[in-house]
Design an enzyme around this catalytic site. Sequence first.
Site, PDB file in Angstrom:
ATOM      1  N   ARG A 104     -34.852  -7.550 -10.128  1.00 20.29           N
ATOM      2  CA  ARG A 104     -34.981  -8.944 -10.495  1.00 20.29           C
ATOM      3  C   ARG A 104     -33.658  -9.699 -10.535  1.00 20.29           C
ATOM      4  O   ARG A 104     -33.565 -10.799 -10.013  1.00 20.29           O
ATOM      5  CB  ARG A 104     -35.662  -9.052 -11.870  1.00 20.29           C
ATOM      6  CG  ARG A 104     -36.017 -10.478 -12.268  1.00 20.29           C
ATOM      7  CD  ARG A 104     -36.683 -10.526 -13.624  1.00 20.29           C
ATOM      8  NE  ARG A 104     -37.888  -9.701 -13.654  1.00 20.29           N
ATOM      9  CZ  ARG A 104     -38.613  -9.495 -14.751  1.00 20.29           C
ATOM     10  NH1 ARG A 104     -38.235 -10.027 -15.893  1.00 20.29           N
ATOM     11  NH2 ARG A 104     -39.692  -8.740 -14.699  1.00 20.29           N
ATOM     12  N   HIS A 137     -45.135  -9.294  -3.863  1.00 17.67           N
ATOM     13  CA  HIS A 137     -44.453  -9.635  -5.119  1.00 17.67           C
ATOM     14  C   HIS A 137     -45.489 -10.081  -6.153  1.00 17.67           C
ATOM     15  O   HIS A 137     -45.778 -11.273  -6.280  1.00 17.67           O
ATOM     16  CB  HIS A 137     -43.447 -10.761  -4.836  1.00 17.67           C
ATOM     17  CG  HIS A 137     -42.393 -10.923  -5.897  1.00 17.67           C
ATOM     18  ND1 HIS A 137     -41.380 -10.013  -6.085  1.00 17.67           N
ATOM     19  CD2 HIS A 137     -42.189 -11.886  -6.816  1.00 17.67           C
ATOM     20  CE1 HIS A 137     -40.591 -10.414  -7.057  1.00 17.67           C
ATOM     21  NE2 HIS A 137     -41.061 -11.557  -7.530  1.00 17.67           N
ATOM     22  N   TYR A 181     -48.208 -29.584  -1.194  1.00 17.60           N
ATOM     23  CA  TYR A 181     -47.736 -30.750  -0.449  1.00 17.60           C
ATOM     24  C   TYR A 181     -46.558 -30.452   0.467  1.00 17.60           C
ATOM     25  O   TYR A 181     -46.303 -31.180   1.412  1.00 17.60           O
ATOM     26  CB  TYR A 181     -47.317 -31.869  -1.423  1.00 17.60           C
ATOM     27  CG  TYR A 181     -48.422 -32.355  -2.316  1.00 17.60           C
ATOM     28  CD1 TYR A 181     -49.584 -32.896  -1.791  1.00 17.60           C
ATOM     29  CD2 TYR A 181     -48.306 -32.269  -3.704  1.00 17.60           C
ATOM     30  CE1 TYR A 181     -50.602 -33.348  -2.615  1.00 17.60           C
ATOM     31  CE2 TYR A 181     -49.313 -32.719  -4.535  1.00 17.60           C
ATOM     32  CZ  TYR A 181     -50.462 -33.251  -3.988  1.00 17.60           C
ATOM     33  OH  TYR A 181     -51.473 -33.691  -4.799  1.00 17.60           O
TER      34      TYR A 181
END
Length: 734
Positions: free
Chosen positions: A25, A71, A115
């Site tokens: 991470r 993931h 979008y």
Amino acid sequence: MRETRLADALSERYLAYAMSTIMSRSLPDVRDGLKPVHRRLLYAMRQLKLNPEQGFKKCARVVGDVIGKYHPHGDQSVYDALVRLAQDFAVRYPLVDGQGNFGNIDGDNAAAMRYTEARMTAVGAALMEGLDEDAIDFRPTYDGEDHEPIVMPAAFPNLLANGAAGIAVGMATNIPPHNADELCDGLIKLIDNPDTSIAELVRCVPGPDFPTGGVLVEPRENILESYATGRGSFRLRAKWEVEKMTHGLYQIVITEIPYQVQKAKLVERIADLMFAKKLPLLADVRDESTDLIRLVFEPRSRAVEPEHLMEMLFKNTELETRFGLNMNVLDGDNTPRVMNLREVLRAFLAHRQVVLVRRTQHRLEKINHRLEVLAGYLIAYLNLDEVIRIIRFEDEPRKEMMRVFELSEVQADAILNMRLRSLRKLEEMEIKNEHSKLSEEKAGLEALLASDEMRWTRIREEIEQTREKFGKKTELGKRRTEIGDAPQEIDVPLEALIEREPIMVICSRMGWIRALKGHTTEIADLKFKDGDESRFAIKAFTTDKLLIMSSAGRCYTMGCDKLPGGRGHGEPIRLSIDLPQEHEIVSMTIHRPNGRLLVASSAGRGFQVAESDVVAQTKNGKQILNLGKGETALIFEQVDKNHVAVLGENRKLLIFPVEEVPEMTRGRGVILQKYKQGGLADVTLFNIEDGLTWTMGGSEGRKRTVTELDEWIGKRAGSGRLPPNGFPRSNRFE
């Protein structure tokens, strides 16, 4: 069920969590500079064929593939990572080409993923160059249904070029972005000489290159130390220029701001400081930015120096920041450690060496396979009729051909799968040509694998190609952060910080002080407390310092801008300075930076002192005149004349040049006048050519001047003579 101690269970589980955070991470890999989420994003985009030359696809599609296949985390965190890779103000070399609202430098968020659209940039594609050529290892995905790359081949030095930041458990990383062209220079330097020093590498990589530009003002020795240890910090300032206007006015324009500073919050912070009156040199701030940064600062007046205004802004706002360097990364063995600049560049080169060898071996295997197939084709052409017969009449043509012509299984399968149109004569010639070319290529690849020098030459050529593609000759690769000199410390004068306004300082005999606006002379009508009256009335400006001398020989300092207003009776001066009740104020004057004072005690001893040496920094004041038992300080006079007139309590007058009084910083001083009995009554300074003037008695305030003074002129420490006839019985000059 297995019983275990709680402490052991907690430590075991926390260690597993810590390792997961560090490895999966927070810390980037030194080889490709990526964290797992970034690596998975790029790989998913590649699988979707979102190459730079292809069209865009919705970010929601990309995020869906990433969280579904590779993931298993929240969609918002993955989308945030994708957005950052596309922001040209956050990433020096964007890995994602975004279409739509991807946020801005003001801190506004990107539009929702449904979008926006995305595809890879050329830099992102370069990181995966050779992925299909066995350049790196793959591992199963979290659900075992697919595979993902452990590390990218990385034909681009991404770790230092784009930087990284992350907080793990017990460790963190913070790496600033750099210029790819300069990194390529450093890599080539290391290839040519593996023992290149850090100092030589810093000549190639002089400092970070932030996407938002700015000016790097860290001293070179600090930069060298940071790169040598892998830890340090870089001082970064906004880039500014002065725009001249009419009537001598000007404005300051900020064109680049420090990295990771949100412009809207910066403007808001400056406005808050102006409202709190902590930026007295600044009159207004305007944000006139479009696609380009343009912050306009208007000074309070044209008398304000631009350097003074900017120094104040640098000290109080994020127009100057520090970016920390902590090159804590996962090395090739997945071990977290802090590396210096040379180690990071060497690790990248070592990775490129591994990638080159694996790609070469992969290509060699493909060539060997193809050569084997071509050799089978040639046998078939030489024995075409027999091959056709075997295929037509034998029950197991594959085994028969392998027996008759001594073919391998690969060759036999290739012949059986060959199309009829390939049996023409021209095809045989093409196969022979292809066989010849592949044989030549094979020899070259085998030579490359056998020669370490040839491999480094090839890597050098690849780095040169990277520099050609992303270097300073391109619009993307031009250096943005200017390497400046370490700034000199600028002392902003008090006058520049305070509005210069005329005031009249009024102090009563009981020690009540106030400041009236303007240089008014109408002070007779001022009201004081019962039993009190005016003692000092001094013309000053708000930018001045007020020197206050006590009977104990201490000097106190007050800023005239901090004096209480003129309404009422003012405030007791003892609230602002630590003046004991048993001591009185002897003198009050305005500080002159280059002036001198004549100080004297009741014992007739004194000296000159520079006014800069009497300025006190605390409320407790500064001891200037040391006193004997029973002595008090009487005189603090500004030295602006050439002679001193000393008057004793025995009514003896002595005149001598002021040069005979030595200059000291502190002490009892020298004898000004000798007395058999009594002590000093008064001292005044005057110009000998103008004569000695004193105030006559009576209410009219008449003055008298005597120019014939030869009989009173003597040496310092003399006794003096009785003053001229008509000298006041008060035994004082005023």
